[in-house]
Design a protein around this motif. Structure first.
Motif, mmCIF file in Angstrom:
data_model
loop_
_atom_site.group_PDB
_atom_site.id
_atom_site.type_symbol
_atom_site.label_atom_id
_atom_site.label_comp_id
_atom_site.label_asym_id
_atom_site.label_seq_id
_atom_site.Cartn_x
_atom_site.Cartn_y
_atom_site.Cartn_z
ATOM 1 N N THR A 135 -0.439 -32.282 84.855
ATOM 2 C CA THR A 135 -0.699 -30.885 85.228
ATOM 3 C C THR A 135 -2.012 -30.405 84.621
ATOM 4 O OG1 THR A 135 0.710 -30.169 83.378
ATOM 5 C CG2 THR A 135 1.718 -30.286 85.564
ATOM 6 N N LEU A 136 -1.955 -29.891 83.397
ATOM 7 C CA LEU A 136 -3.133 -29.261 82.802
ATOM 8 C C LEU A 136 -4.261 -30.250 82.557
ATOM 9 C CD1 LEU A 136 -1.576 -26.755 80.228
ATOM 10 C CD2 LEU A 136 -2.448 -26.288 82.515
ATOM 11 N N LEU A 137 -3.934 -31.426 81.983
ATOM 12 C CA LEU A 137 -4.999 -32.358 81.631
ATOM 13 C C LEU A 137 -5.591 -33.040 82.861
ATOM 14 C CD1 LEU A 137 -3.503 -33.862 78.357
ATOM 15 C CD2 LEU A 137 -5.053 -31.941 78.662
ATOM 16 N N SER A 138 -4.779 -33.257 83.892
ATOM 17 C CA SER A 138 -5.333 -33.759 85.152
ATOM 18 C C SER A 138 -6.284 -32.736 85.762
ATOM 19 C CB SER A 138 -4.200 -34.074 86.139
ATOM 20 O OG SER A 138 -3.473 -35.193 85.723
ATOM 21 N N LEU A 139 -5.910 -31.475 85.649
ATOM 22 C CA LEU A 139 -6.782 -30.410 86.137
ATOM 23 C C LEU A 139 -8.096 -30.409 85.389
ATOM 24 C CD1 LEU A 139 -7.211 -27.867 87.885
ATOM 25 C CD2 LEU A 139 -6.054 -26.553 86.104
ATOM 26 N N GLY A 140 -8.057 -30.637 84.082
ATOM 27 C CA GLY A 140 -9.283 -30.654 83.298
ATOM 28 C C GLY A 140 -10.181 -31.825 83.647
ATOM 29 N N ASN A 141 -9.624 -33.031 83.732
ATOM 30 C CA ASN A 141 -10.440 -34.206 84.014
ATOM 31 C C ASN A 141 -10.936 -34.243 85.462
ATOM 32 O OD1 ASN A 141 -10.386 -35.312 81.452
ATOM 33 N ND2 ASN A 141 -8.509 -36.447 81.819
ATOM 34 N N GLY A 142 -10.202 -33.618 86.375
ATOM 35 C CA GLY A 142 -10.628 -33.600 87.772
ATOM 36 C C GLY A 142 -11.418 -32.366 88.137
ATOM 37 N N ALA A 143 -11.836 -31.585 87.133
ATOM 38 C CA ALA A 143 -12.520 -30.317 87.401
ATOM 39 C C ALA A 143 -13.795 -30.472 88.223
ATOM 40 C CB ALA A 143 -12.804 -29.591 86.084
ATOM 41 N N PRO A 144 -14.691 -31.445 87.935
ATOM 42 C CA PRO A 144 -15.905 -31.544 88.751
ATOM 43 C C PRO A 144 -15.615 -31.722 90.235
ATOM 44 C CG PRO A 144 -16.142 -32.835 86.743
ATOM 45 C CD PRO A 144 -14.709 -32.396 86.808
ATOM 46 N N ASP A 145 -14.699 -32.634 90.579
ATOM 47 C CA ASP A 145 -14.352 -32.836 91.992
ATOM 48 C C ASP A 145 -13.637 -31.619 92.559
ATOM 49 O OD1 ASP A 145 -14.983 -35.844 92.516
ATOM 50 O OD2 ASP A 145 -13.944 -35.816 90.607
ATOM 51 N N LEU A 146 -12.787 -30.981 91.750
ATOM 52 C CA LEU A 146 -12.061 -29.808 92.213
ATOM 53 C C LEU A 146 -13.010 -28.694 92.608
ATOM 54 C CD1 LEU A 146 -9.542 -28.017 92.576
ATOM 55 C CD2 LEU A 146 -9.616 -27.560 90.117
ATOM 56 N N PHE A 147 -13.961 -28.363 91.737
ATOM 57 C CA PHE A 147 -14.849 -27.244 92.018
ATOM 58 C C PHE A 147 -15.865 -27.583 93.107
ATOM 59 C CE2 PHE A 147 -13.411 -26.068 87.699
ATOM 60 C CZ PHE A 147 -12.922 -24.814 88.005
ATOM 61 N N ALA A 148 -16.326 -28.839 93.155
ATOM 62 C CA ALA A 148 -17.216 -29.235 94.238
ATOM 63 C C ALA A 148 -16.509 -29.109 95.585
ATOM 64 C CB ALA A 148 -17.705 -30.666 94.023
ATOM 65 N N SER A 149 -15.238 -29.486 95.631
ATOM 66 C CA SER A 149 -14.469 -29.365 96.867
ATOM 67 C C SER A 149 -14.251 -27.905 97.235
ATOM 68 C CB SER A 149 -13.130 -30.086 96.722
ATOM 69 O OG SER A 149 -12.344 -29.960 97.887
ATOM 70 N N CYS A 470 -7.518 -45.104 86.979
ATOM 71 C CA CYS A 470 -8.325 -45.290 88.190
ATOM 72 C C CYS A 470 -7.556 -44.927 89.458
ATOM 73 C CB CYS A 470 -8.799 -46.742 88.277
ATOM 74 S SG CYS A 470 -10.057 -47.168 87.056
ATOM 75 N N TYR A 471 -6.230 -44.850 89.389
ATOM 76 C CA TYR A 471 -5.439 -44.438 90.549
ATOM 77 C C TYR A 471 -4.893 -43.019 90.405
ATOM 78 C CZ TYR A 471 -5.682 -49.346 91.849
ATOM 79 O OH TYR A 471 -6.148 -50.591 92.202
ATOM 80 N N ALA A 472 -4.553 -42.618 89.177
ATOM 81 C CA ALA A 472 -4.038 -41.261 88.980
ATOM 82 C C ALA A 472 -5.101 -40.213 89.281
ATOM 83 C CB ALA A 472 -3.526 -41.107 87.538
ATOM 84 N N GLY A 473 -6.361 -40.487 88.906
ATOM 85 C CA GLY A 473 -7.431 -39.527 89.166
ATOM 86 C C GLY A 473 -7.662 -39.268 90.647
ATOM 87 N N PRO A 474 -7.863 -40.318 91.475
ATOM 88 C CA PRO A 474 -8.037 -40.090 92.914
ATOM 89 C C PRO A 474 -6.839 -39.417 93.583
ATOM 90 C CG PRO A 474 -8.871 -42.248 92.328
ATOM 91 C CD PRO A 474 -8.193 -41.702 91.103
ATOM 92 N N ILE A 475 -5.614 -39.693 93.098
ATOM 93 C CA ILE A 475 -4.445 -39.000 93.663
ATOM 94 C C ILE A 475 -4.563 -37.504 93.424
ATOM 95 C CG2 ILE A 475 -1.950 -38.678 93.404
ATOM 96 C CD1 ILE A 475 -1.714 -41.664 92.833
#
Length: 559
Positions: A135-149, A470-475
């Motif tokens: 939840t929270l930590l996935s949101l933090g690590n995926g922030a660049p892709d999240l905001f670009a999207s 490498c798989y959890a991030g793209p999911i």
């Protein structure tokens, strides 16, 4: 002692509340539009620039129309064509330099501020590592892709869907093929064995995510409820991971997810963290000087740190003065008071810039922002200590850091997408191919360095964690980052559906992505779940084939 967060139930509710609030706050950055604005505009198209052969005529054309590219705070096309007619190479060099700085700004904000706030929130709310990891930590690590999207789908220009889609697909392909491939080749002599259950789980969910995205692209449109259903698939993934850990005794899942999110800074590819962190600590502690604890350091190292500090100061200082930080090692009362004072002023500026109110309305907004900032500054000054961060009422401080780091991440992503779109028109390259390559590589290079380092130096457990990441991030990026972008965009058009132009080339990229997953699955099972050179070489060949095909298609279109 303030609030007590010993109850996990309260923590889960707070996490849900913060995620919902963060999604609603994103509406603050977007202008309300009618349904017709949700389709790409045909008039005043930037592609008309190709009919002009000199900078002067291009500048005159741009001055005669409204901005035709996805705009951030700067009009990059006018900046180049109207100021560098005699020095085009210099203008292009400055744009590329700014591109690198934007990558640094986005990655550094996500890792140092956004992810830090989320990690502190997960500890404060007493979340288990499994729940925090997905939840929270996935949101933090995926922030660049999240905001670009988000910027691609919900920015001022609604014709940049392809940038967001290609960025997510390109990043997923890079991580699952290139990063996993390099790790497999690097570890072929150690014959590391991957956990079967976790691998099957991640592959199945990722294939389901890709299949759902392919259906959306083939159908060509999606409404609010369809977008919400697509995004909800990530909730199913989270629930499956948590339930498998709680009832299935999958302790390895908890260990993996906890370790995956203890990675280095996303800014490592641009600036080395060792020297930069020491420099920033000197600034955060209010010393504004280079701190050298070892007198035996060579002089060149001192000057290297000084140069890095001078280069990054213009980028770091505005964030230091507007993002509250309450960690033990970076606490500074003057900067904490300044951050809560200037944060409302920054938000009032963004409100006025986005909404374009009258001068009277703008003045009222600025006045309210200044009054709120002054009040918060007095409260912070009266309730905090000089040497230690606050212990009571810590949640408002962390929530403020979360909101302001999200604000800066969105600003950085907005400028990045605007610049990439403009560079596409400048060099005659489709913005989608830039999203598939440049933006995807920039957001994913940190995964390559940190995951490879973890796999090489942390033993078999580090290799397991690196491959799982490498798989959890793209999911996360596919289901949540892209899903929440579709939800926000579809909400603006509700009850109508948003039209997404079907791109056969994007479907081809998805096909190559699935081919990489199938190859990994077949090779691992035939090799008893051991990583090897055959798997890695095959993944690199698949990625290069996909990339070469897209580049050849783009060159053919240009001709």
């Amino acid at each position: 002692m303030g609030f007590s967060f010993s109850s996990n139930r309260f923590g889960y509710l707070t996490v849900t509340f913060l995620l919902v609030i963060s999604c609603l706050l994103l509406g603050f950055f977007t202008n309300p539009v009618d349904s017709s604005a949700l389709r790409p505009k045909s008039e005043h198209d930037c592609s008309a620039l190709k009919h002009f052969h000199d900078y002067k005529s291009k500048c005159a054309y741009l001055k005669s129309i409204d901005p035709c590219a996805s705009q951030g705070f700067f009009d990059y096309l006018s900046f180049l064509y109207c100021n560098f007619e005699g020095f085009p190479i210099l203008g292009q060099f400055l744009l590329f330099l700014w591109l690198l700085l934007l990558f640094y700004l986005l990655g550094h904000t996500a890792s140092e501020y956004f992810c830090s706030s989320l990690e502190s929130l997960s500890k404060l709310l007493n979340l288990s590592p499994t729940v925090a990891g997905v939840t929270l930590l996935s949101l933090g690590n995926g922030a660049p892709d999240l905001f670009a999207s988000l910027v691609s789908f919900m920015g001022e220009s609604k014709g940049t869907y392809d940038v967001g889609l290609n960025t997510v697909v390109g990043g997923s392909g890079f991580v699952t093929c290139v990063v996993v491939g390099i790790i497999s080749i690097s570890l072929h002599k150690r014959r590391v064995r991957i956990e079967r259950a976790a691998f099957i789980r991640d592959i199945c969910f990722f294939c389901a995510a890709i299949g759902s995205l392919a259906l959306i692209l083939v159908y060509g449109k999606i409404n609010f409820w369809g977008a919400l259903g697509f995004c909800s698939l990530y909730a199913v993934y989270v629930a499956f991971v948590v339930l498998s850990w709680r009832f299935g005794g999958d302790q390895g899942a908890e260990s993996d997810l906890e370790s995956i999110h203890k990675r280095g800074s996303l800014s490592e590819p641009i600036l080395q963290r060792d020297g930069l962190e020491e420099i920033e600590d000197g600034v955060v502690n209010g010393e504004h000087q280079i701190v050298d604890d070892d007198d035996d350091h060579p002089r060149y190292y001192y000057w290297k740190r000084l140069v890095i500090w001078a280069i990054t100061l213009p980028l770091n200082l505005p964030r230091i003065l507007t993002i509250p930080v309450v960690s033990e090692d970076k606490w500074s009362k003057p900067l904490a008071v300044a951050s809560v004072t200037f944060a409302p002023v920054l938000l009032s500026f963004l409100w006025n810039w986005k909404r374009k109110p009258t001068s009277f309305e703008a003045g009222v907004v600025y006045l309210i922002g200044c009054l709120i900032g002054i009040a918060l500054g007095f409260i912070a000054g009266a309730t905090t200590k000089k040497l230690t961060p606050p212990k009571k009422w810590l949640l408002p401080w962390l929530a403020g850091g979360f909101v302001m780091s999200m604000t800066w991440s969105y600003i950085s992503a907005q400028e990045l997408v605007a610049l990439l779109t403009s560079l596409g028109y400048i060099f005659g390259v489709s913005p989608s191919i830039l999203g598939l390559t440049v933006l995807a590589w920039g957001n994913s290079i940190g995964d390559l360095i940190t995951n490879l380092t973890m796999a090489l130096h942390d033993g078999n457990e580090g290799a397991q964690v690196a491959v799982s990441g490498c798989y959890a991030g793209p999911i996360f990026n596919t289901l949540f980052a892209l899903g929440i972008s579709l939800v926000g965009c579809a909400w603006e058009a509700y009850p109508l559906s948003i039209v997404i132009k079907t791109d056969p080339r994007l479907l081809e990229s998805l096909g190559f992505l699935v081919a990489g997953l199938v190859w990994s699955f077949l090779v691992l099972f035939s090799n008893r779940m051991r990583l090897g050179g055959v798997m890695g070489i095959g993944l690199l060949v698949i990625y290069l084939a996909s990339l070469s095909l897209r580049i050849m298609q783009t060159v053919g279109d240009a001709h």
